[in-house]
Scaffold this motif. Structure first.
Motif, PDB file in Angstrom:
ATOM      1  N   ALA A   1     -21.103  44.113 -10.397  1.00 48.33           N
ATOM      2  CA  ALA A   1     -20.665  45.232  -9.435  1.00 48.33           C
ATOM      3  C   ALA A   1     -19.274  45.677  -9.992  1.00 48.33           C
ATOM      4  O   ALA A   1     -18.406  45.198 -10.287  1.00 48.33           O
ATOM      5  CB  ALA A   1     -20.489  44.648  -8.053  1.00 48.33           C
ATOM      6  N   VAL A   2     -19.196  47.007 -10.162  1.00 48.46           N
ATOM      7  CA  VAL A   2     -17.994  47.875 -10.539  1.00 48.46           C
ATOM      8  C   VAL A   2     -17.431  48.445  -9.387  1.00 48.46           C
ATOM      9  O   VAL A   2     -16.273  48.938  -9.626  1.00 48.46           O
ATOM     10  CB  VAL A   2     -18.098  48.738 -11.773  1.00 48.46           C
ATOM     11  CG1 VAL A   2     -18.633  47.849 -13.136  1.00 48.46           C
ATOM     12  CG2 VAL A   2     -19.155  49.684 -11.431  1.00 48.46           C
ATOM     13  N   GLY A   3     -17.834  48.636  -8.252  1.00 43.71           N
ATOM     14  CA  GLY A   3     -17.629  49.303  -7.146  1.00 43.71           C
ATOM     15  C   GLY A   3     -18.467  48.777  -5.974  1.00 43.71           C
ATOM     16  O   GLY A   3     -19.600  48.892  -6.142  1.00 43.71           O
ATOM     17  N   CYS A   4     -17.871  49.007  -4.737  1.00 41.93           N
ATOM     18  CA  CYS A   4     -18.506  48.771  -3.479  1.00 41.93           C
ATOM     19  C   CYS A   4     -17.691  49.297  -2.540  1.00 41.93           C
ATOM     20  O   CYS A   4     -16.508  49.626  -2.273  1.00 41.93           O
ATOM     21  CB  CYS A   4     -18.747  47.369  -3.390  1.00 41.93           C
ATOM     22  SG  CYS A   4     -17.320  46.181  -3.167  1.00 41.93           S
ATOM     23  N   SER A   5     -18.688  49.541  -1.383  1.00 43.30           N
ATOM     24  CA  SER A   5     -18.097  49.991  -0.019  1.00 43.30           C
ATOM     25  C   SER A   5     -18.917  49.448   1.011  1.00 43.30           C
ATOM     26  O   SER A   5     -20.082  49.488   0.757  1.00 43.30           O
ATOM     27  CB  SER A   5     -17.882  51.650  -0.145  1.00 43.30           C
ATOM     28  OG  SER A   5     -17.384  51.966   1.136  1.00 43.30           O
ATOM     29  N   GLY A   6     -18.098  49.046   2.128  1.00 40.33           N
ATOM     30  CA  GLY A   6     -19.017  48.502   3.392  1.00 40.33           C
ATOM     31  C   GLY A   6     -19.352  47.060   3.102  1.00 40.33           C
ATOM     32  O   GLY A   6     -20.006  46.748   4.179  1.00 40.33           O
TER      33      GLY A   6
END
Length: 284
Positions: free
Chosen positions: A192-197
Motif C-alpha cells: 500500500a502506498v496510499g489509503c483513505s477510509g
C-alpha cells in the motif's frame, strides 16, 4: 466466522487524463455493486495514468551525478535523474547479482528474462515522502512508449479523492487503497502506498499471547496485507485487473499510510552498526 473475499474488476483501458471513477462505478454496478465496508484496492499505475503522471525520457536533463550513478547501477541515466528528482536515494540493491539464478528458474522464457534483468541490474532504495520504496516508484513498464510513469504526487490524497467520489456516486461507505509493486529480495510484492477510509495499521503490540506472555509483534500492517491479497488478482503483466474489491473485512476508519522516513534512516544506520559489532565479535 467472518468470510473475506476478493473480486477482480476489469474497468477497461484507462487513457491518460481520463476519469477513473466513472468506469469503475459503471463496471461494479453491472457486475459487483459496491457495499458498505468494501475496500477498493487500485493499482497506482492506473491512478497515475488518470493523473497523467508521465515523464518523457527524451525531455530529462542528465547531470554528471546521474551518469556516475548509472555507471555503478546499470540504470538508464535518465531514470536515475527522475528518481533523484522524486526522492532521496538511500542506497542500491544489486537485484541481478542477488536473485538472477532464482529469477531465471521462475521465468516463462529464459531469453526474455535475461533481457529484463539486463535492463535493471540494480534498484535504488529510496525515501519518497517518508516512505521506503525502490526507484521512487518510477517505472517504464506498461507506460506509453518513451515515457516513465511516476507514482501519484500524493497517494493518500488521490485515495481520498477517489473514495469521496465513489461514495458520492454509489452511496456506500468505502475505503480505498492504492497499491504499488516493490522489489522484495528476488521477487516483487504489492504494498500500500496510499489509503483513505481505513486505518493502515492494526496495533496489538504488547498484548499477551496464549501463554500470558507479552507479545513483541502484533503491529499488523493491514493495508499491506489487503494489498498483497489483491495482488494475486492484479498480476504484473497483461491481466488487465487494475481494481480489486475486498469484502468482509472488519477494519477501523483512518487516513493515510504512516510515514517512516526517520525510522528508515535510523534503522539502516543502527543495523549497519550492530552488524559491524557482531562481525567484530566473530573475529576477535
Amino acid at each position: 466466522m467472518s468470510e473475506l473475499s476478493f473480486r477482480g474488476i476489469d474497468i477497461g483501458r484507462v487513457e491518460p487524463g481520463e476519469d477513473l471513477v466513472e468506469p469503475l462505478v459503471e463496471t461494479t454496478n453491472d457486475e459487483y455493486p459496491l457495499q458498505d465496508g468494501d475496500v477498493v484496492v487500485i493499482t497506482s499505475k492506473v491512478v497515475s495514468t488518470a493523473e497523467t503522471r508521465f515523464v518523457a525520457a527524451d525531455s530529462v536533463t542528465v547531470t554528471d551525478r546521474d551518469e556516475r550513478v548509472a555507471d555503478v547501477t546499470g540504470l538508464d541515466p535518465r531514470e536515475v535523474a527522475v528518481i533523484y528528482e522524486e526522492s532521496e536515494v538511500l542506497g542500491a540493491i544489486p537485484v541481478g547479482d542477488i536473485g538472477k539464478d532464482l529469477l531465471l528458474e521462475q521465468a516463462v522464457d529464459t531469453e526474455t528474462a535475461e533481457e529484463a534483468i539486463e535492463r535493471m541490474p540494480a534498484a535504488l532504495l529510496t525515501d519518497r515522502n517518508g516512505r521506503l520504496c525502490t526507484n521512487a516508484g518510477v517505472d517504464w513498464s506498461n507506460s506509453p512508449e518513451g515515457m516513465m510513469t511516476l507514482l501519484p504526487e500524493d497517494p493518500d490524497a488521490s485515495a481520498r479523492e477517489i473514495r469521496e467520489q465513489l461514495e458520492d456516486r454509489t452511496g456506500a461507505d468505502l475505503a480505498v487503497i492504492l497499491a504499488d509493486s516493490e522489489i522484495m529480495g528476488s521477487g516483487s510484492m504489492d504494498l500500500a502506498v496510499g489509503c483513505s477510509g481505513i486505518e493502515a495499521i492494526d496495533s496489538n503490540f504488547a498484548r499477551t499471547d496464549l501463554y500470558g506472555e507479552p507479545k513483541v509483534g502484533g503491529v499488523d500492517l493491514v493495508a499491506n496485507e489487503i494489498t498483497a491479497g489483491s495482488a494475486l488478482l492484479f498480476g504484473q503483466t497483461d491481466e488487465r485487473i487494475p481494481v480489486v474489491v475486498a469484502r468482509g473485512l472488519d477494519y477501523e476508519d483512518g487516513e493515510g499510510v504512516p510515514n517512516a522516513g526517520g525510522l528508515i534512516r535510523r534503522g539502516l544506520r543502527k543495523t549497519i552498526q550492530l552488524t559491524t559489532r557482531l562481525k567484530a565479535r566473530e573475529w576477535f
